[in-house]
Design a protein around this motif. Sequence first.
Motif, PDB file in Angstrom:
ATOM      1  N   THR A 284      -4.150 139.673  30.467  1.00 43.37           N
ATOM      2  CA  THR A 284      -4.238 140.470  31.786  1.00 43.37           C
ATOM      3  C   THR A 284      -3.999 139.882  33.057  1.00 43.37           C
ATOM      4  O   THR A 284      -3.950 138.564  32.937  1.00 43.37           O
ATOM      5  CB  THR A 284      -5.622 141.286  31.985  1.00 43.37           C
ATOM      6  OG1 THR A 284      -6.651 140.266  32.233  1.00 43.37           O
ATOM      7  CG2 THR A 284      -5.950 141.918  30.871  1.00 43.37           C
ATOM      8  N   ARG A 677       3.731 153.662  38.538  1.00 41.16           N
ATOM      9  CA  ARG A 677       4.311 153.386  37.403  1.00 41.16           C
ATOM     10  C   ARG A 677       5.525 152.309  37.485  1.00 41.16           C
ATOM     11  O   ARG A 677       6.298 152.621  38.415  1.00 41.16           O
ATOM     12  CB  ARG A 677       4.875 154.552  36.500  1.00 41.16           C
ATOM     13  CG  ARG A 677       3.560 155.110  35.826  1.00 41.16           C
ATOM     14  CD  ARG A 677       4.000 156.119  34.792  1.00 41.16           C
ATOM     15  NE  ARG A 677       2.810 156.713  34.418  1.00 41.16           N
ATOM     16  CZ  ARG A 677       2.642 157.944  34.861  1.00 41.16           C
ATOM     17  NH1 ARG A 677       3.457 158.803  35.638  1.00 41.16           N
ATOM     18  NH2 ARG A 677       1.701 158.603  34.255  1.00 41.16           N
ATOM     19  N   TYR A 682       7.124 142.682  32.978  1.00 39.68           N
ATOM     20  CA  TYR A 682       5.977 142.016  33.587  1.00 39.68           C
ATOM     21  C   TYR A 682       6.341 140.858  34.599  1.00 39.68           C
ATOM     22  O   TYR A 682       6.954 140.009  34.118  1.00 39.68           O
ATOM     23  CB  TYR A 682       4.888 141.450  32.474  1.00 39.68           C
ATOM     24  CG  TYR A 682       3.829 141.072  33.079  1.00 39.68           C
ATOM     25  CD1 TYR A 682       2.759 141.750  33.551  1.00 39.68           C
ATOM     26  CD2 TYR A 682       3.736 139.639  33.383  1.00 39.68           C
ATOM     27  CE1 TYR A 682       1.412 141.151  33.996  1.00 39.68           C
ATOM     28  CE2 TYR A 682       2.618 139.108  33.932  1.00 39.68           C
ATOM     29  CZ  TYR A 682       1.322 139.823  34.138  1.00 39.68           C
ATOM     30  OH  TYR A 682       0.464 139.146  34.637  1.00 39.68           O
ATOM     31  N   ARG A 692      -0.263 147.291  39.802  1.00 40.98           N
ATOM     32  CA  ARG A 692      -1.037 147.487  38.619  1.00 40.98           C
ATOM     33  C   ARG A 692      -2.478 147.749  38.930  1.00 40.98           C
ATOM     34  O   ARG A 692      -2.951 148.442  38.449  1.00 40.98           O
ATOM     35  CB  ARG A 692      -0.892 146.275  37.718  1.00 40.98           C
ATOM     36  CG  ARG A 692       0.601 146.111  36.947  1.00 40.98           C
ATOM     37  CD  ARG A 692       0.698 145.157  36.073  1.00 40.98           C
ATOM     38  NE  ARG A 692       0.573 143.754  36.386  1.00 40.98           N
ATOM     39  CZ  ARG A 692       1.736 143.003  36.672  1.00 40.98           C
ATOM     40  NH1 ARG A 692       2.935 143.512  36.593  1.00 40.98           N
ATOM     41  NH2 ARG A 692       1.570 141.866  37.022  1.00 40.98           N
ATOM     42  N   LYS A 695      -2.966 151.271  40.479  1.00 41.51           N
ATOM     43  CA  LYS A 695      -2.714 152.102  39.350  1.00 41.51           C
ATOM     44  C   LYS A 695      -3.967 152.283  38.364  1.00 41.51           C
ATOM     45  O   LYS A 695      -4.380 153.221  37.899  1.00 41.51           O
ATOM     46  CB  LYS A 695      -1.407 152.023  38.607  1.00 41.51           C
ATOM     47  CG  LYS A 695      -1.211 152.765  37.357  1.00 41.51           C
ATOM     48  CD  LYS A 695       0.052 152.731  36.653  1.00 41.51           C
ATOM     49  CE  LYS A 695       0.165 153.285  35.372  1.00 41.51           C
ATOM     50  NZ  LYS A 695       0.174 152.121  34.347  1.00 41.51           N
ATOM     51  N   ASN A 696      -4.228 151.209  38.073  1.00 39.35           N
ATOM     52  CA  ASN A 696      -5.429 150.976  37.109  1.00 39.35           C
ATOM     53  C   ASN A 696      -6.718 151.487  37.669  1.00 39.35           C
ATOM     54  O   ASN A 696      -7.494 152.403  36.922  1.00 39.35           O
ATOM     55  CB  ASN A 696      -5.680 149.722  36.712  1.00 39.35           C
ATOM     56  CG  ASN A 696      -4.567 149.114  35.543  1.00 39.35           C
ATOM     57  OD1 ASN A 696      -3.675 150.080  35.244  1.00 39.35           O
ATOM     58  ND2 ASN A 696      -4.333 147.772  35.505  1.00 39.35           N
ATOM     59  N   GLU A 717      -0.909 156.541  28.748  1.00 45.51           N
ATOM     60  CA  GLU A 717      -0.639 155.532  29.510  1.00 45.51           C
ATOM     61  C   GLU A 717      -0.912 154.004  28.542  1.00 45.51           C
ATOM     62  O   GLU A 717      -0.374 153.084  28.524  1.00 45.51           O
ATOM     63  CB  GLU A 717      -1.753 155.281  30.633  1.00 45.51           C
ATOM     64  CG  GLU A 717      -1.457 156.033  31.936  1.00 45.51           C
ATOM     65  CD  GLU A 717      -0.274 155.769  32.665  1.00 45.51           C
ATOM     66  OE1 GLU A 717       0.332 154.621  32.501  1.00 45.51           O
ATOM     67  OE2 GLU A 717       0.470 156.739  33.009  1.00 45.51           O
ATOM     68  N   ALA A 721       1.972 151.665  27.553  1.00 45.07           N
ATOM     69  CA  ALA A 721       1.945 150.263  28.162  1.00 45.07           C
ATOM     70  C   ALA A 721       2.858 149.295  27.437  1.00 45.07           C
ATOM     71  O   ALA A 721       2.583 149.103  26.513  1.00 45.07           O
ATOM     72  CB  ALA A 721       0.402 149.851  28.327  1.00 45.07           C
ATOM     73  N   THR A 725      -2.380 144.224  30.896  1.00 42.88           N
ATOM     74  CA  THR A 725      -3.005 144.657  31.905  1.00 42.88           C
ATOM     75  C   THR A 725      -3.364 146.182  31.931  1.00 42.88           C
ATOM     76  O   THR A 725      -4.248 146.711  32.012  1.00 42.88           O
ATOM     77  CB  THR A 725      -2.422 144.214  33.202  1.00 42.88           C
ATOM     78  OG1 THR A 725      -2.007 142.793  33.355  1.00 42.88           O
ATOM     79  CG2 THR A 725      -3.168 144.686  34.496  1.00 42.88           C
ATOM     80  N   GLU A 726      -2.001 146.824  31.778  1.00 44.39           N
ATOM     81  CA  GLU A 726      -2.179 148.268  31.777  1.00 44.39           C
ATOM     82  C   GLU A 726      -2.747 148.756  30.344  1.00 44.39           C
ATOM     83  O   GLU A 726      -3.488 149.915  30.488  1.00 44.39           O
ATOM     84  CB  GLU A 726      -0.912 148.667  32.122  1.00 44.39           C
ATOM     85  CG  GLU A 726      -0.519 148.510  33.674  1.00 44.39           C
ATOM     86  CD  GLU A 726       1.119 148.880  33.813  1.00 44.39           C
ATOM     87  OE1 GLU A 726       1.212 149.658  34.830  1.00 44.39           O
ATOM     88  OE2 GLU A 726       2.004 148.100  33.693  1.00 44.39           O
ATOM     89  N   GLN A 727      -2.523 148.136  29.475  1.00 43.35           N
ATOM     90  CA  GLN A 727      -2.845 148.777  28.019  1.00 43.35           C
ATOM     91  C   GLN A 727      -4.484 148.694  28.073  1.00 43.35           C
ATOM     92  O   GLN A 727      -5.225 149.560  27.770  1.00 43.35           O
ATOM     93  CB  GLN A 727      -2.401 147.666  26.889  1.00 43.35           C
ATOM     94  CG  GLN A 727      -2.897 148.493  25.561  1.00 43.35           C
ATOM     95  CD  GLN A 727      -2.212 147.683  24.264  1.00 43.35           C
ATOM     96  OE1 GLN A 727      -2.778 147.364  23.561  1.00 43.35           O
ATOM     97  NE2 GLN A 727      -0.799 147.150  24.633  1.00 43.35           N
TER      98      GLN A 727
END
Length: 883
Positions: A284, A677, A682, A692, A695-696, A717, A721, A725-727
């Motif tokens: 992340t 988004r 990355y 990110r 958004k998170n 999401e 992803a 980080t987003e997953q």
Amino acid sequence: PKEIFLKDYKLPDYYFDTVDLKFSLGEEKTIVSSKIAVFPRIDGSTSPLVLVGQDLKLLSIKVNNKELKEGDYHLDARRLTLVSPPSGAFTLEIDNEIYPHKNTSLEGLYKSSGNFCTQCEAEGFRKITYYQDRPDIMAKYTCRIEADKSLYPVLLSNGNLIEQGDLEGGKHYVLWEDPFKKPCYLFALVGGQLESRDDTFTTRSGRKVSLRIWTPAQDLPKTAHAMYSLKAAMKWDEDVFGLEYDLDLFNIVAVPDFNMGAMENKSLNIFNSKLVLASPETATDADYAAILGVIGHEYFHNWTGNRVTCRDWFQLSLKEGLTVFRDQEFSSDMGSRTVKRIADVSRLRNFQYPQDAGPMAHPVRPHSYIKMDNFYTVTVYEKGAEVVRMYKTLLGSQGFRKGMDLYFQRHDGQAVTCEDFFAAMRDANGADFCNFLLWYSQAGTPSVKVISSYNADAHTFSLKFSQDVPPTPGQPVKEPMFIPVAVGLLDSSGKEMPLTSVYHNGALQSLASNGGPVYSTVLRVTKREEEFVLSDINERPIPSLLRNFSAPIRLETDLTDSDLFFLLAHDSDEFNRWEAGQVLARKLMLSLVSDFQQSKPLVLNQKFVHGLRSMLCDSSLDKEFISKAITLPGEGEIMDMMDIADPDAVHAVRTFIRKQLAQELKTELLSTIESNRSSDEYVFDHPSMARRALKNIALAYLAALEDPELTELALCEYRNATNMTEQFAALAAIAQNPGQNRDDVLADFYKKWQHDFLVVNKWFALQAMSDVPGNVENVRKLLNHPAFDLRNPNKVYSLVGGFCGSPVNFHSKDGSGYKFLGELVVQLDKINPQVASRMVSAFSRWRRYDETRQKLAKAQLEMIMSTNGLSENVFEIASKSLA
Ligand code: HT7
Ligand code: ZN
């Protein structure tokens, strides 16, 4: 167990000039031979020479080439004493055996995933050979290593490789020489099947340094960010402090089994794999940032720690506080200074303030310890860094740099004390630091109150300070401290007001600098009660106090809520803008906690909602700053402010506010997700990380609503992803709410990542920290999961540490959380006392809770104390917690 005191420090009777080590690495045992050139501190003295050793088998001992007989020396479980050494210099040779494959404590020489590695700080060298294991013994080392060539093709130690070759029986050898004197805690050895990512860095004076990062072959692709971080750190230290690397080779080795984050051994840093390996798919943004910071930290130790080291372990903050400060500054320069400051202050408040208010409270320079390992604390590290930062706040950047230059000029190659650092800062600047040294000797977080008043006739603005340092174990009464308070004033339109002069101690002092006005100044608060009067203030100002958090204190002001909303909207000091929001949030949370405890309905203040909405919608603000500004203070921080900590009430209130905010700001949060988004690849840079982060956090808020449409959004999401980080943020958002979606997505994540132990640790931690009711049973089950192993510290920190760090389940009123931890500590202590003692610390603030919880936690501490064969590490924390 024996307690060791700073006041008992004595110079050693003997020094070591050179140390030649030889290791013969074997599967069942390793033979260590040392040859040491010894000389007495006082010519002609023949006092006994005491060496320490632990878990060693002595094979032979020679002085000046002559084997010693029984009677010439005494040997017990911890000490080897030469009764009457020759007068003058002599050579001491010792052979002993050690058993690295059985060493689960991960200090000394041990095996990690089949490879040999060492960890000597603080007192691990005594598990390798008999030695004066103390940092003021600095010597030049050589190290010869022999091992099977196919099993251990790579053999590393400190300094330069000066010889290598093959031996009979499929073996080979290497010889390393370190030209710099060092204490034994900086010695390192690594042997195994490793490959390296190679690069070079040319220092500003033209030295071409080979850089190598060693890992098992399959992990090499994940070392690119670590290499980038190392080169950035080398450049930064040259640019900011004029400090260059001093050898031709710098090695970093990543190992999966490591008690802490990393270790700064001279030219052979050893790292926990977690702080080296990263790829966008598996790590992340927080991992990337931690790698940058810790690679920097260990590299910076080359000067602050290695070239200039500590006289004794009480001085630990001399190197750690200073090096943490340096790594914080490095990360600030590489990203956002404000966001880094916010993160560092949050860490201080959430972890160090509670320590400073509990039974383990100790000064930045402790007065005593039983086990030094227990003093690698947030107080020594983070509060120590704040102490260093205060020098800079008082002296300015240039003055601070002058102090650093003088420190190296005076002490390069020496083992010194915190006073030496203080003296360099003072002397380089001719500064008056009054009683600043109290920051090293007094524990406890000072509480400071400020009362302000405006005199419209005289155009003056007065700030009256009063301070109090709370009692801590062994220090019932405290002296007032020297507290630098950075201050600015805002006018009614939010503009900074010029500061011309201040009246203090009966004198008027001009604040103008280079003929012009200043907009911020540092007041030197040194007494229990003290007034400062600012002149030429033409309207009632709103004061912005303790700018950039200029001292590690608890500040209470007479600012009204409307002043705080004003600062939140206008303060030019971004840290204080965030801080104003946090003060409002803390007040709000505490008042709702009180409502909750009295069974009153909970109602959220609309002004607060509005304040956060304005932040969320302000496109002029940095996105990472917004994400911090809309994050509520942690539950620990709120509990820390209560007379009796009530984890259930604090949790209920924080959950309530989060859900209310999500409901009220739903439209804005949804559009935040939409507009942040990105389908780009990355990138680890500030704008991408900030995007990110925002958004998170928006997703986390929305998913808390448990609305099927929003859960579907989070699932989407998660599925789409392309980076961890987003997953992981989507996974965490979904996993907040118990149910089928949570179970499915957790199972899916494990299936995807089961081959990657670092990602699996995140999966453990997420479940461990969950507030789903009765989570202790789930955590117990996970202890038996095939991917879990009590011998690996990272796994323990994720699962057990994660569980204890989440208040509702750990402090469950039925005592199930305490029982879980009590049993685990006893089991773990037999494997790894350092890790066990970190875990037992979760009990240390048991007196902060209600009577029922107190009884249950105390019973577990007593059970631990009554266990046979308890380590000194756990004994120290458990006994101090009960005292
Ligand atoms: N100086 C290092 C300390 C360290 C350590 C201390 C005790 C036990 C294990 C340890 N591993 C590393 C880490 C640092 O740079 O702060
Ligand atoms: Zn360090």
